[in-house]
Every structure is written in C-alpha cells, then in structure tokens.
Motif scaffolding. Structure first.
Motif, PDB file in Angstrom:
ATOM      1  N   LYS A  69      67.523  44.997  62.902  1.00 40.12           N
ATOM      2  CA  LYS A  69      68.959  45.292  62.836  1.00 40.12           C
ATOM      3  C   LYS A  69      69.185  46.801  62.712  1.00 40.12           C
ATOM      4  CE  LYS A  69      70.623  40.930  60.852  1.00 40.12           C
ATOM      5  NZ  LYS A  69      71.262  40.289  59.675  1.00 40.12           N
ATOM      6  N   THR A  70      68.323  47.458  61.940  1.00 38.73           N
ATOM      7  CA  THR A  70      68.426  48.910  61.805  1.00 38.73           C
ATOM      8  C   THR A  70      68.184  49.588  63.148  1.00 38.73           C
ATOM      9  OG1 THR A  70      67.701  48.832  59.497  1.00 38.73           O
ATOM     10  CG2 THR A  70      67.472  50.942  60.651  1.00 38.73           C
ATOM     11  N   VAL A  71      67.181  49.121  63.864  1.00 35.60           N
ATOM     12  CA  VAL A  71      66.887  49.708  65.178  1.00 35.60           C
ATOM     13  C   VAL A  71      68.060  49.481  66.126  1.00 35.60           C
ATOM     14  CG1 VAL A  71      65.341  49.679  67.163  1.00 35.60           C
ATOM     15  CG2 VAL A  71      64.409  49.404  64.869  1.00 35.60           C
ATOM     16  N   ASP A  72      68.611  48.270  66.121  1.00 35.01           N
ATOM     17  CA  ASP A  72      69.738  47.968  67.001  1.00 35.01           C
ATOM     18  C   ASP A  72      70.925  48.886  66.732  1.00 35.01           C
ATOM     19  OD1 ASP A  72      68.372  45.917  68.257  1.00 35.01           O
ATOM     20  OD2 ASP A  72      69.226  44.331  67.002  1.00 35.01           O
ATOM     21  N   ALA A  73      71.079  49.300  65.479  1.00 30.95           N
ATOM     22  CA  ALA A  73      72.228  50.132  65.097  1.00 30.95           C
ATOM     23  C   ALA A  73      71.950  51.626  65.239  1.00 30.95           C
ATOM     24  CB  ALA A  73      72.632  49.820  63.653  1.00 30.95           C
ATOM     25  N   THR A  74      70.747  51.993  65.669  1.00 28.73           N
ATOM     26  CA  THR A  74      70.370  53.405  65.771  1.00 28.73           C
ATOM     27  C   THR A  74      70.353  53.835  67.234  1.00 28.73           C
ATOM     28  OG1 THR A  74      68.970  53.173  63.802  1.00 28.73           O
ATOM     29  CG2 THR A  74      68.609  55.116  65.189  1.00 28.73           C
ATOM     30  N   PRO A  75      71.159  54.836  67.603  1.00 24.26           N
ATOM     31  CA  PRO A  75      71.164  55.271  69.013  1.00 24.26           C
ATOM     32  C   PRO A  75      69.795  55.776  69.452  1.00 24.26           C
ATOM     33  CG  PRO A  75      73.024  56.209  67.789  1.00 24.26           C
ATOM     34  CD  PRO A  75      72.104  55.601  66.776  1.00 24.26           C
ATOM     35  N   GLY A  76      69.378  55.356  70.635  1.00 18.86           N
ATOM     36  CA  GLY A  76      68.134  55.846  71.199  1.00 18.86           C
ATOM     37  C   GLY A  76      68.424  56.887  72.265  1.00 18.86           C
ATOM     38  N   PHE A  77      67.758  56.771  73.416  1.00 16.35           N
ATOM     39  CA  PHE A  77      68.077  57.630  74.545  1.00 16.35           C
ATOM     40  C   PHE A  77      68.101  56.756  75.786  1.00 16.35           C
ATOM     41  CE2 PHE A  77      63.476  57.517  74.607  1.00 16.35           C
ATOM     42  CZ  PHE A  77      63.154  57.508  75.959  1.00 16.35           C
ATOM     43  N   ILE A  78      68.746  57.240  76.819  1.00 15.49           N
ATOM     44  CA  ILE A  78      68.902  56.463  78.051  1.00 15.49           C
ATOM     45  C   ILE A  78      68.056  57.100  79.146  1.00 15.49           C
ATOM     46  CG2 ILE A  78      70.514  55.689  79.820  1.00 15.49           C
ATOM     47  CD1 ILE A  78      72.704  55.734  77.655  1.00 15.49           C
ATOM     48  N   MET A  79      67.224  56.276  79.741  1.00 13.44           N
ATOM     49  CA  MET A  79      66.393  56.701  80.855  1.00 13.44           C
ATOM     50  C   MET A  79      67.047  56.231  82.149  1.00 13.44           C
ATOM     51  SD  MET A  79      62.457  55.429  81.259  1.00 13.44           S
ATOM     52  CE  MET A  79      62.000  54.662  82.809  1.00 13.44           C
ATOM     53  N   ALA A  80      66.897  56.979  83.225  1.00 10.38           N
ATOM     54  CA  ALA A  80      67.508  56.612  84.499  1.00 10.38           C
ATOM     55  C   ALA A  80      67.067  55.219  84.932  1.00 10.38           C
ATOM     56  CB  ALA A  80      67.138  57.634  85.571  1.00 10.38           C
ATOM     57  N   SER A  81      68.028  54.422  85.390  1.00 13.09           N
ATOM     58  CA  SER A  81      67.721  53.062  85.818  1.00 13.09           C
ATOM     59  C   SER A  81      66.822  53.066  87.049  1.00 13.09           C
ATOM     60  CB  SER A  81      69.015  52.309  86.138  1.00 13.09           C
ATOM     61  OG  SER A  81      69.810  52.162  84.984  1.00 13.09           O
ATOM     62  N   VAL A 267      59.025  52.926  69.822  1.00 10.12           N
ATOM     63  CA  VAL A 267      60.152  51.985  69.746  1.00 10.12           C
ATOM     64  C   VAL A 267      61.276  52.448  70.663  1.00 10.12           C
ATOM     65  CG1 VAL A 267      61.926  50.969  68.273  1.00 10.12           C
ATOM     66  CG2 VAL A 267      59.596  51.215  67.409  1.00 10.12           C
ATOM     67  N   VAL A 268      61.669  53.724  70.564  1.00  8.69           N
ATOM     68  CA  VAL A 268      62.774  54.204  71.388  1.00  8.69           C
ATOM     69  C   VAL A 268      62.364  54.296  72.848  1.00  8.69           C
ATOM     70  CG1 VAL A 268      63.908  55.388  69.461  1.00  8.69           C
ATOM     71  CG2 VAL A 268      62.307  56.663  70.876  1.00  8.69           C
ATOM     72  N   VAL A 269      61.096  54.637  73.104  1.00  6.70           N
ATOM     73  CA  VAL A 269      60.602  54.689  74.483  1.00  6.70           C
ATOM     74  C   VAL A 269      60.576  53.286  75.088  1.00  6.70           C
ATOM     75  CG1 VAL A 269      58.516  55.045  75.870  1.00  6.70           C
ATOM     76  CG2 VAL A 269      59.304  56.844  74.329  1.00  6.70           C
ATOM     77  N   GLY A 270      60.031  52.336  74.352  1.00  6.49           N
ATOM     78  CA  GLY A 270      59.953  50.966  74.861  1.00  6.49           C
ATOM     79  C   GLY A 270      61.319  50.391  75.174  1.00  6.49           C
ATOM     80  N   ARG A 271      62.274  50.674  74.313  1.00  8.47           N
ATOM     81  CA  ARG A 271      63.623  50.161  74.557  1.00  8.47           C
ATOM     82  C   ARG A 271      64.266  50.842  75.764  1.00  8.47           C
ATOM     83  NH1 ARG A 271      67.079  47.871  69.704  1.00  8.47           N
ATOM     84  NH2 ARG A 271      65.527  46.379  68.940  1.00  8.47           N
ATOM     85  N   ALA A 272      63.990  52.117  75.936  1.00  7.76           N
ATOM     86  CA  ALA A 272      64.534  52.824  77.076  1.00  7.76           C
ATOM     87  C   ALA A 272      63.936  52.291  78.385  1.00  7.76           C
ATOM     88  CB  ALA A 272      64.277  54.326  76.963  1.00  7.76           C
ATOM     89  N   ILE A 273      62.641  52.023  78.386  1.00 13.13           N
ATOM     90  CA  ILE A 273      61.991  51.452  79.559  1.00 13.13           C
ATOM     91  C   ILE A 273      62.577  50.078  79.879  1.00 13.13           C
ATOM     92  CG2 ILE A 273      59.823  50.513  80.458  1.00 13.13           C
ATOM     93  CD1 ILE A 273      58.365  52.723  78.901  1.00 13.13           C
ATOM     94  N   ASP A 274      62.712  49.253  78.855  1.00 16.20           N
ATOM     95  CA  ASP A 274      63.230  47.897  79.046  1.00 16.20           C
ATOM     96  C   ASP A 274      64.630  47.936  79.651  1.00 16.20           C
ATOM     97  OD1 ASP A 274      62.994  45.072  78.823  1.00 16.20           O
ATOM     98  OD2 ASP A 274      64.172  45.099  77.001  1.00 16.20           O
TER      99      ASP A 274
END
Length: 279
Positions: A69-81, A267-274
């Motif tokens: 839940k903490t991760v979901d509420a924390t802004p990451g970064f956006i990688m080009a689609s 964590v932030v990289v994996g989410r950006a890739i996904d």
C-alpha cells in the motif's frame, strides 16, 4: 572485470539453505529467492539466523500488504511506453509473455518486503545489544501462504550473453553502489533470458536513468518504507538469542548498504517496466 557477488544458486542449494529458500519463496509469493539472500547463504549458518530473525514477518502475512500500500501511494517514474506490437515483433509467445508478467509481479512483491527485512537484519548487525531473545516464539497469527507464482528459470549468466545484451545489462547495473564485487540485479538477468526484450526495455529505461528520474523515485520510496525497518528490527531482536554468526561484518555491511539502495530502485524500475509493456 570484478568477479560477481558470491551466491548459492537455487539449483545448488542443499539442507538448511534449500529449506530457507523454499520458505522465502512460499511466504513472499515469489518464484526465486532474492540475490541478497542467495549471497547471505554463502556465510555459514547466517541464512538460518536471518530466517529466525525476520522469517515470521513473512509467515504472519501482515507486513507485506501494508508495504505494498505504501508503494502504491508513492510516486515512481514513467518510462516511455513500448509499442503494442512488441510481443509479435520480438517473436515472444504467450507462455513466455505470461512468465514475464509473473516475474515482474513476483519482483514487485518480493523486493518491497525484502527492503524492510534486510534493513532490519542490518540494524541487528550494527546494534547487537538490541538482541534480547525475550520473545523467540512470538507469532501474531497462523496464516495461509500467498498464492503461488510460477517458479522462475535460472537467471542468465551475464558473461555468456551476446555482447550487446551484456553491455546493456551491465550499464543498467552500473549504478549499484560498490560492494567490492560486481552486482547485477537478478531482474535484469531474468529479462536477459529474452535478449530482444531486454534490448527493447534497456534503451528507454537507460534514458530514465540518464535523465535523473530514477534516483529521486528510489529515494522517495526508501524514505516512506524506512519506518517499518525499525519496527521489524525491534521484533527481530526479540526473536533471536545471539548476534549474527558473521566474522567479517564490515564486508557484509557494505553489501547490505548497497542492496538497501538497489532494492527500492528495482521496485520503481520493475513497476515502470510493467507499466510500459503492452497488454
């Protein structure tokens, strides 16, 4: 070139190490034990001590949902689609596509909780006086394990990769703090099992590293997860009755410090890739 960080691979684990690996995967809902635990397994008796200290945090099943839940509420970064035609363009079949999705979900879940568990282990190494062992059997509940995920294949051997794929992987890993050994996150080694996919991801991801977008996202997440480290360390210190069985604590500490940077980064990289991959 520096040698790779020593580890006990899953396929070579025996006895207590294999047992702890199985519990780590079962209770974290992951398809592979994390690299940091595979490294801790190279120290005699240390991995078992770590499980005694922090394993109940996984078994009780309350820590992981709160951290996610903490991760979901924390802004990451956006990688080009990546293009909608990516899977067909790269010749990746449905089974491998599903395996990639499972792998990313596994890393997301596992790395989030691993940051806190490894942080707590570090705290006990730094402050062994906080080890009291006054509640070694304390458990809040007996829970069922999370849903099983696909067992991951062995990650790629970096040195056996084609030169362009190896260079892309090593460049992505170049920001890992120095441990005295070469640390290549298993996430990149797993993605390299599909070399065209790794190359397709590496270019836009490296652009985000170069732009400076990844480090602030990593630090935001580190900051928001940090309070949980102290809580877990306090409980862990009450479970174990002796300091960690480590002779060279300084070398181990340098490695743990590096992973406490790279784990939230992944964590932030994996989410950006996904998010960038097509459905």
């Amino acid at each position: 070139m520096r040698s790779s960080l020593p580890e006990v691979p899953l396929a070579e684990a025996e006895g207590t190490v294999a047992n702890v690996y199985a519990k780590l995967m079962l209770w974290s809902g992951s398809g592979s034990p994390a690299l940091i635990f595979r490294h801790l397994a190279t120290f005699p008796r240390l991995l078992d001590w770590c499980w005694q200290a922090v394993g109940p945090e996984l078994e009780e099943r309350s820590l992981q949902p709160a951290l996610l839940k903490t991760v979901d509420a924390t802004p990451g970064f956006i990688m080009a689609s990546l293009p909608a035609s990516l899977w067909n363009d790269l010749g990746i079949n449905d089974a491998d596509r599903a395996l990639v999705a499972s792998m990313l979900a596994s890393y997301d879940s596992m790395n989030t909780v691993n940051f806190v568990l490894i942080g707590a282990i570090r705290e006990l190494l730094v402050n062994p006086s906080t080890i009291t062992g006054d509640a070694p059997n304390q458990r809040s509940a007996t829970m069922a394990p999370p849903p099983a995920v696909a067992t991951m294949p062995a990650p790629a051997d970096v040195d056996a990769l084609a030169p362009d794929v190896r260079d892309a992987v090593l460049r992505l890993a170049s920001g890992v703090p120095d441990t005295g050994s070469r640390v290549v996150p298993t996430l990149y080694r797993h993605l390299a099992l599909w070399p065209p996919l790794m190359l397709a991801i590496a270019t836009p991801l490296q652009r985000e590293f170069d732009s400076g977008a990844v480090d602030p996202a990593t630090e935001r997440l580190r900051t928001r997860l940090q309070p949980a480290v102290g809580d877990v360390a306090d409980r862990a210190g009450r479970r174990v009755t002796a300091p960690a069985p480590v002779d060279d604590a300084d070398t181990l500490m340098r490695t743990l410090d590096a992973f406490l940077v790279v784990i939230p980064q992944l964590v932030v990289v994996g989410r950006a890739i996904d998010a960038a991959l097509p459905d």
